[in-house]
Design a protein around this motif. Sequence first.
Motif, PDB file in Angstrom:
ATOM      1  N   THR A 124      21.135  33.499  20.569  1.00 58.88           N
ATOM      2  CA  THR A 124      21.805  33.185  19.142  1.00 58.88           C
ATOM      3  C   THR A 124      20.813  34.041  18.216  1.00 58.88           C
ATOM      4  OG1 THR A 124      20.244  31.815  18.697  1.00 58.88           O
ATOM      5  CG2 THR A 124      22.254  30.939  19.699  1.00 58.88           C
ATOM      6  N   TRP A 125      22.153  34.974  17.096  1.00 61.26           N
ATOM      7  CA  TRP A 125      21.332  35.942  15.847  1.00 61.26           C
ATOM      8  C   TRP A 125      20.239  35.062  15.254  1.00 61.26           C
ATOM      9  CZ3 TRP A 125      23.577  39.843  16.654  1.00 61.26           C
ATOM     10  CH2 TRP A 125      24.840  40.550  16.485  1.00 61.26           C
ATOM     11  N   ASP A 126      19.425  36.419  15.511  1.00 65.17           N
ATOM     12  CA  ASP A 126      18.065  36.045  14.279  1.00 65.17           C
ATOM     13  C   ASP A 126      18.270  35.191  12.914  1.00 65.17           C
ATOM     14  OD1 ASP A 126      15.151  35.282  13.446  1.00 65.17           O
ATOM     15  OD2 ASP A 126      14.404  36.959  14.369  1.00 65.17           O
ATOM     16  N   LEU A 127      18.399  34.015  12.988  1.00 55.29           N
ATOM     17  CA  LEU A 127      19.184  34.085  11.057  1.00 55.29           C
ATOM     18  C   LEU A 127      17.930  34.407   9.822  1.00 55.29           C
ATOM     19  CD1 LEU A 127      21.052  31.079  11.282  1.00 55.29           C
ATOM     20  CD2 LEU A 127      21.494  33.160  11.526  1.00 55.29           C
ATOM     21  N   ARG A 128      17.067  34.546  10.167  1.00 51.49           N
ATOM     22  CA  ARG A 128      16.256  34.499   9.533  1.00 51.49           C
ATOM     23  C   ARG A 128      16.180  36.633   9.156  1.00 51.49           C
ATOM     24  NH1 ARG A 128      12.369  31.101   8.433  1.00 51.49           N
ATOM     25  NH2 ARG A 128      11.826  29.892  10.274  1.00 51.49           N
ATOM     26  N   VAL A 222      27.234  45.136  11.409  1.00 53.89           N
ATOM     27  CA  VAL A 222      27.692  43.803  10.876  1.00 53.89           C
ATOM     28  C   VAL A 222      28.192  42.960  11.406  1.00 53.89           C
ATOM     29  CG1 VAL A 222      29.355  44.100   9.477  1.00 53.89           C
ATOM     30  CG2 VAL A 222      28.105  46.579   9.525  1.00 53.89           C
ATOM     31  N   ARG A 223      27.889  41.916  11.696  1.00 50.98           N
ATOM     32  CA  ARG A 223      28.572  40.434  12.286  1.00 50.98           C
ATOM     33  C   ARG A 223      29.837  40.354  11.667  1.00 50.98           C
ATOM     34  NH1 ARG A 223      25.619  34.697  11.832  1.00 50.98           N
ATOM     35  NH2 ARG A 223      26.975  33.869  13.157  1.00 50.98           N
ATOM     36  N   GLU A 224      30.057  40.404  10.268  1.00 53.69           N
ATOM     37  CA  GLU A 224      31.622  40.015   9.270  1.00 53.69           C
ATOM     38  C   GLU A 224      31.473  41.126   8.345  1.00 53.69           C
ATOM     39  OE1 GLU A 224      31.868  34.692   9.788  1.00 53.69           O
ATOM     40  OE2 GLU A 224      29.931  36.209   8.668  1.00 53.69           O
ATOM     41  N   VAL A 225      32.752  40.987   8.675  1.00 55.18           N
ATOM     42  CA  VAL A 225      33.601  42.427   7.745  1.00 55.18           C
ATOM     43  C   VAL A 225      34.482  40.971   6.611  1.00 55.18           C
ATOM     44  CG1 VAL A 225      34.595  43.951   7.027  1.00 55.18           C
ATOM     45  CG2 VAL A 225      33.628  44.019   8.644  1.00 55.18           C
ATOM     46  N   ARG A 241      28.625  40.426   6.370  1.00 51.54           N
ATOM     47  CA  ARG A 241      26.862  40.102   7.043  1.00 51.54           C
ATOM     48  C   ARG A 241      26.374  41.098   7.888  1.00 51.54           C
ATOM     49  NH1 ARG A 241      26.241  35.043   5.804  1.00 51.54           N
ATOM     50  NH2 ARG A 241      29.181  34.487   5.519  1.00 51.54           N
ATOM     51  N   VAL A 242      25.285  40.868   7.239  1.00 47.94           N
ATOM     52  CA  VAL A 242      24.816  42.256   8.127  1.00 47.94           C
ATOM     53  C   VAL A 242      23.228  41.587   9.556  1.00 47.94           C
ATOM     54  CG1 VAL A 242      22.942  44.301   8.636  1.00 47.94           C
ATOM     55  CG2 VAL A 242      25.564  44.121   7.246  1.00 47.94           C
ATOM     56  N   ASN A 243      23.076  41.400  10.656  1.00 53.56           N
ATOM     57  CA  ASN A 243      21.894  40.924  11.783  1.00 53.56           C
ATOM     58  C   ASN A 243      21.062  41.790  12.195  1.00 53.56           C
ATOM     59  OD1 ASN A 243      24.093  38.294  11.252  1.00 53.56           O
ATOM     60  ND2 ASN A 243      22.227  37.858  11.915  1.00 53.56           N
ATOM     61  N   GLY A 244      20.181  41.699  11.635  1.00 50.40           N
ATOM     62  CA  GLY A 244      19.230  42.468  13.140  1.00 50.40           C
ATOM     63  C   GLY A 244      18.889  42.109  14.544  1.00 50.40           C
ATOM     64  N   THR A 245      18.651  43.221  15.202  1.00 50.68           N
ATOM     65  CA  THR A 245      18.274  43.092  16.491  1.00 50.68           C
ATOM     66  C   THR A 245      17.653  43.358  17.062  1.00 50.68           C
ATOM     67  OG1 THR A 245      19.442  44.978  16.593  1.00 50.68           O
ATOM     68  CG2 THR A 245      21.285  43.307  16.453  1.00 50.68           C
ATOM     69  N   SER A 246      16.221  43.557  16.146  1.00 50.20           N
ATOM     70  CA  SER A 246      14.985  44.113  16.848  1.00 50.20           C
ATOM     71  C   SER A 246      14.804  42.278  17.425  1.00 50.20           C
ATOM     72  CB  SER A 246      14.031  44.163  15.781  1.00 50.20           C
ATOM     73  OG  SER A 246      13.964  43.405  14.922  1.00 50.20           O
ATOM     74  N   THR A 247      14.797  41.567  17.196  1.00 52.14           N
ATOM     75  CA  THR A 247      14.627  39.951  17.814  1.00 52.14           C
ATOM     76  C   THR A 247      15.211  39.364  17.810  1.00 52.14           C
ATOM     77  OG1 THR A 247      14.069  39.558  15.626  1.00 52.14           O
ATOM     78  CG2 THR A 247      12.078  39.935  16.885  1.00 52.14           C
ATOM     79  N   VAL A 248      15.868  38.081  18.405  1.00 47.64           N
ATOM     80  CA  VAL A 248      16.733  37.184  19.128  1.00 47.64           C
ATOM     81  C   VAL A 248      16.892  36.030  19.080  1.00 47.64           C
ATOM     82  CG1 VAL A 248      18.503  39.100  19.538  1.00 47.64           C
ATOM     83  CG2 VAL A 248      17.219  37.591  21.380  1.00 47.64           C
ATOM     84  N   TRP A 249      16.951  34.750  18.968  1.00 45.21           N
ATOM     85  CA  TRP A 249      16.691  33.381  19.092  1.00 45.21           C
ATOM     86  C   TRP A 249      17.651  32.928  20.784  1.00 45.21           C
ATOM     87  CZ3 TRP A 249      17.551  31.196  13.711  1.00 45.21           C
ATOM     88  CH2 TRP A 249      16.816  31.369  12.863  1.00 45.21           C
TER      89      TRP A 249
END
Length: 421
Positions: A124-128, A222-225, A241-249
């Motif tokens: 899943t996305w790393d929400l942090r 950009v996860r959501e527009v 909504r922008v999510n980083g991808t350097s880490t994931v959960w």
Amino acid sequence: MNRIMVRAGLITSALGLLAIGIGGGYWWGQRHADAHAEVSQPAVPAPQERPVLYWYDPMVPDQHFDQPGKSPFMDMQLVPRYADQAATAGVRIDPGVQQNVGIRTAIVEVGQLTDALRVTATLTWDLRRESVVSARVDAIITALHVKAPFESVRRGQPLATILAPAWSSAVAEAQALEEAGSAAAKSLHTAAMQRLQLLGLSDVRLNRDGSVTLLAPSDGVVREVLVREGQAATAGMPFFRVNGTSTVWLEAAIPQASVGGIGPGTKVEATVSAIPGRRFAGEVEALLPQIEPTSRTQWARIVLDNPDGRLVPGMFAELTLQSLGDAQVPLIPADALIATGSDSRVIVLRADGGFEPVRVRVGHSGGGRIEILEGLQGGEHVVTSGQFLIDSEASLSGALQRLAAPTPAASAPPDATENRP
């Protein structure tokens, strides 16, 4: 005729006198011998009576009786257990028999129990690392530079251009001060920029026409527009909504029985079928404080490094967690434990060569070993093969009964009085 009869009578009388003489001589000699034995041999004292602890049926040695009699279980007499028999604990087995039945032992080691727990998980996305791009004032979207979701962006990349009347005066003031060259104007320009930050314009670019360009706050996707060009947006409305991808959960369901050795910092290794031959390292970030009532599992949140962005949320992964015990405790091979419904014990080889059952309290198990919380100290030799034979001998000899605290003897069997020896 008369002469023959008289001769027969004499012969009969002679034989009778001879028999009486022989019998009298034997009686006199036996009496004399008995009298001599009584005088010459000292009296042998009667054997001293051995104190009896209880009576039991050898086929049911766990059941004790306080009186002798017939067993209520089998058609046999109860057997006494003497106090001097109970004084000797343990069981002795001939060395040849030990070799024939294959009795083997292992040393009890002291350490931390480690176990490789294997579970499945979903990425899943790393929400942090999630950011929401919005405006703190009413605005109109004049242009979208990222129109589709899941586009990759870099930090500072333009996302959208907007017009915000409430920002116009602040933006014009900042632009005017930016062109001034005096030291006083530069200090005022710094204050004007701080004002823009308070208005929510920290990640923006000020344009000459008075519009503002919203910039990506970080590298990622950009996860959501959530807006479109020409749309009027109210204050606080999210744009992107922008999510980083350097880490994931990874969200993994850990069985309740295996949670004890897992916690924040537990090392994890993951494999993904979409990327064969590669292993991804990570660690447990947190155990979520909730147990699923149906599956009796607890969710673990695991952070995985994803430097090249090949791990994608939604992927299915297989995890290996190195579960670690809480403290240094004695560890025994799993084969050494004899577990019943209400008792757990091991067979310990004593220094004198005898075997003795020892009650233990067990903890977690894993990797073919079991934690011992009570009963062993470490360094003992426990039997790992053939222990059930020794345990059976210990049951017949009463050694198992000495593991428990003394309990009142059971009542005598119904026919104990009638069949008392």
